[in-house]
Design a protein around this motif. Structure first.
Motif, PDB file in Angstrom:
ATOM      1  N   THR A   3       0.846  -1.194   0.000  1.00 43.32           N
ATOM      2  CA  THR A   3       0.000   0.000   0.000  1.00 43.32           C
ATOM      3  C   THR A   3       0.877   1.238   0.000  1.00 43.32           C
ATOM      4  N   ASP A   4       0.322   2.342  -0.480  1.00 48.23           N
ATOM      5  CA  ASP A   4       1.074   3.594  -0.522  1.00 48.23           C
ATOM      6  C   ASP A   4       1.483   4.042   0.876  1.00 48.23           C
ATOM      7  N   GLU A   5       0.572   3.898   1.832  1.00 48.49           N
ATOM      8  CA  GLU A   5       0.886   4.347   3.189  1.00 48.49           C
ATOM      9  C   GLU A   5       2.020   3.532   3.797  1.00 48.49           C
ATOM     10  N   GLY A  53       5.326   4.500   2.312  1.00 47.69           N
ATOM     11  CA  GLY A  53       5.849   5.732   2.885  1.00 47.69           C
ATOM     12  C   GLY A  53       6.494   5.516   4.237  1.00 47.69           C
ATOM     13  N   HIS A  71       1.709  -0.967  11.605  1.00 44.94           N
ATOM     14  CA  HIS A  71       0.738  -0.614  10.562  1.00 44.94           C
ATOM     15  C   HIS A  71       0.442  -1.828   9.686  1.00 44.94           C
ATOM     16  N   GLU A 111      -3.352  -2.844   9.740  1.00 46.23           N
ATOM     17  CA  GLU A 111      -4.105  -2.264   8.637  1.00 46.23           C
ATOM     18  C   GLU A 111      -3.944  -2.993   7.299  1.00 46.23           C
TER      19      GLU A 111
END
Length: 521
Positions: A448-450, A453, A476, A480
């Motif tokens: 995922t992008d998050e 990052g 995370h 998530e």
């Protein structure tokens, strides 16, 4: 400050495992005639090692793969730096010292008087070529994705003994990353992988009889201390009991990848092997693209029962792929609780919302990845079927399995769970997070992008901030993303003959250093 010292390697007498292992050895006492095709004709000055599988290749830039690295690393080829498993300290190898000379540049002073097995001298040109070949070429080196990800690396030989390495962004652990780049001469194919490399290590390739045996011969021109054995002969037997019996009957000196029931007896040595077993979930495919299904998979697997029964207690149920002792390990992440009722509820919730939970999910397993690998997958399959999923198993040998582990992935496999194992012998979560969880990671099928990052921020962090940043990224992922089902931190067993002395460590599973094995007496 530059680093300048290199301590001598110490070899200690292994501590023997006992108990049930000794009893199991008795059961094998009458099986001497069943150890087929073992070799008693080897030279008395040859070290004899029996592996679970034949190395798929000895290509140095794929030495981060266990089956290749346990033969290649520090035996045939060497790197500029090396990490000491017991302390985590970085020590000189082909580089004698290094220092950060700008925000993005590291300068390495190289060891003089070193030659490759073909007689050509090791110098900065060879070091630069090796880094370029491993990181900047199109030949698909595993070390590229595993260690460097999408890092920009520029290398230059300032003179014969000085190498300058520049990164696109500041990299506080570049010397550690370079411990995974095996150095080869400039005559090595730069546009394709090689099966039998030339290196600077204490051993050179003697003969490789595919499907039968591999012999390494001591390199008399080695720059360091000469290893004790003149040669090392590897054979492979898929059955752990056969490998253990070969040591017990004097037909091998070292056997790796054993299970308690294999009968190593008093020759057994237990050690934390730095491996974490897990199931990679392809979250790009229905029904695995629904997080409730991925959560259900985690709740459905009885990790404690798996460790106690299939792994015979040799392991510890795990909740994250980064083990204790590695920078970034999150002590707050616990193994997912075994809750089959909750797993079934989550599957039914997804079904009610139209998720095609009856779609067949294929477990892609690997024969010999750890002892009783197929039995472990049968336990996982049974648990997931009980939760309401439809699951089949496909067990593969290492070469076929690698097609699923590494990019580019098969496009017609449907929803899969990949039986996998990851070891972080470098001691920093950077060597796990991007390749395993990054959207473009070499072994990652979903990200995922998050999370990307968070991983990128952690890779740029220094010292204490680095630990906190990677721990946050792992939290995370666990809360998530739920991209995998982590099973256990593993414990290994190897068999060591009475006539030799070797103390395994956390790197042994990936890097079995022949120079650390000595005769007894």
């Amino acid at each position: 400050m530059p680093i300048t010292s290199r301590p001598p390697t110490s070899v200690r007498r292994p501590v023997r495992a006992a108990g049930a292992l000794a009893a199991a050895a008795t059961l094998l006492a009458g099986t001497a005639c069943s150890v087929a095709n073992s070799d008693n004709a080897a030279s008395a000055d040859a070290l004899r090692i029996v592996l679970p599988e034949e190395p798929p290749t000895l290509e140095p830039c794929d030495a981060s793969l266990t089956a290749t690295g346990r033969v290649t690393r520090s035996n045939i080829t060497e790197a500029l730096t090396e990490r000491v498993p017991d302390t985590g300290e970085l020590e000189p190898a082909l580089a004698t010292e290094w220092e950060q000379t700008s925000d993005t540049t590291w300068t390495f002073s190289l060891r003089e008087g070193v030659t490759f097995h073909d007689g050509t001298p090791f110098d900065a040109e060879a070091a630069a070529f090796s880094v370029d070949r491993a990181v900047n070429s199109d030949i698909g080196c595993n070390v590229d994705g595993y260690v460097f990800g999408d890092s920009e690396i520029t290398v230059e030989a300032a003179d014969a003994t000085t190498l300058e390495v520049t990164t696109g962004e500041p990299d506080p652990i570049l010397p550690l990353r370079l411990s995974f780049v095996e150095v080869v001469p400039t005559t090595t194919d730069a546009e394709g992988k090689v099966r039998e490399p030339v290196g600077t290590g204490p051993y050179r390739i003697g003969a490789w009889e595919q499907g039968s045996s591999l012999t390494l011969e001591r390199y008399d021109g080695y720059w360091g201390e000469a290893p004790e054995f003149a040669s090392a002969r590897y054979v492979w037997r898929s059955e752990g009991s056969i490998r253990a019996a070969m040591v017990a009957q004097g037909e091998a000196d070292i056997a790796v990848g054993l299970a308690p029931e294999d009968g190593a007896g008093d020759n057994a040595v237990e050690y934390p092997n730095n491996e974490t077993s897990y199931m990679r979930i392809d979250a790009t495919q229905e029904p695995l693209d629904d997080i409730r299904v991925r959560e259900a998979i985690n709740h459905a697997i009885d990790k404690e029962g798996l460790v106690a029964s299939v792994f015979a207690g040799l392991g510890q149920p795990a909740g994250q792929i980064v083990p204790e002792g590695v920078t970034g390990h999150n002590p707050d992440i616990e193994p997912w609780p075994y809750d089959p009722e909750r797993a079934a509820e989550l599957i039914e919730e997804a079904r009610a919302d139209g998720v095609p939970v009856d779609t067949t999910i294929t477990i892609i397993g690997r024969n010999g990845i750890y002892p009783r690998a197929s039995e472990a997958m049968e336990v996982v399959q049974s648990s997931l079927i009980e939760a309401g999923l439809t699951v089949e198993i496909q067990m593969l040998d290492v070469n076929a399995w690698l097609e699923y582990l590494l990019r580019p992935f098969p496009t017609d496999a449907g929803p899969t769970l990949l039986q996998a194992q990851h070891g972080n012998q470098a001691g920093d979560a950077a060597f796990t997070m991007e390749q395993i969880y990054g959207s473009e990671g070499a072994q990652s099928i979903y990200g995922t992008d998050e999370l990307d990052g968070l991983i990128a921020d952690a890779e740029q962090a220094r010292e204490g901030e680095r630990q906190e940043a990677f721990a946050a990224a792992l939290a995370h992922q666990n809360d998530e993303v739920v991209r995998d089902a982590v099973l256990a931190h593993m414990t290994g067993i190897m068999s060591v003959a009475d006539g030799v002395s070797y103390t395994p460590n956390s790197a042994t599973n990936d890097e079995l250093r022949l120079s650390e094995i000595q005769r007894n007496g």
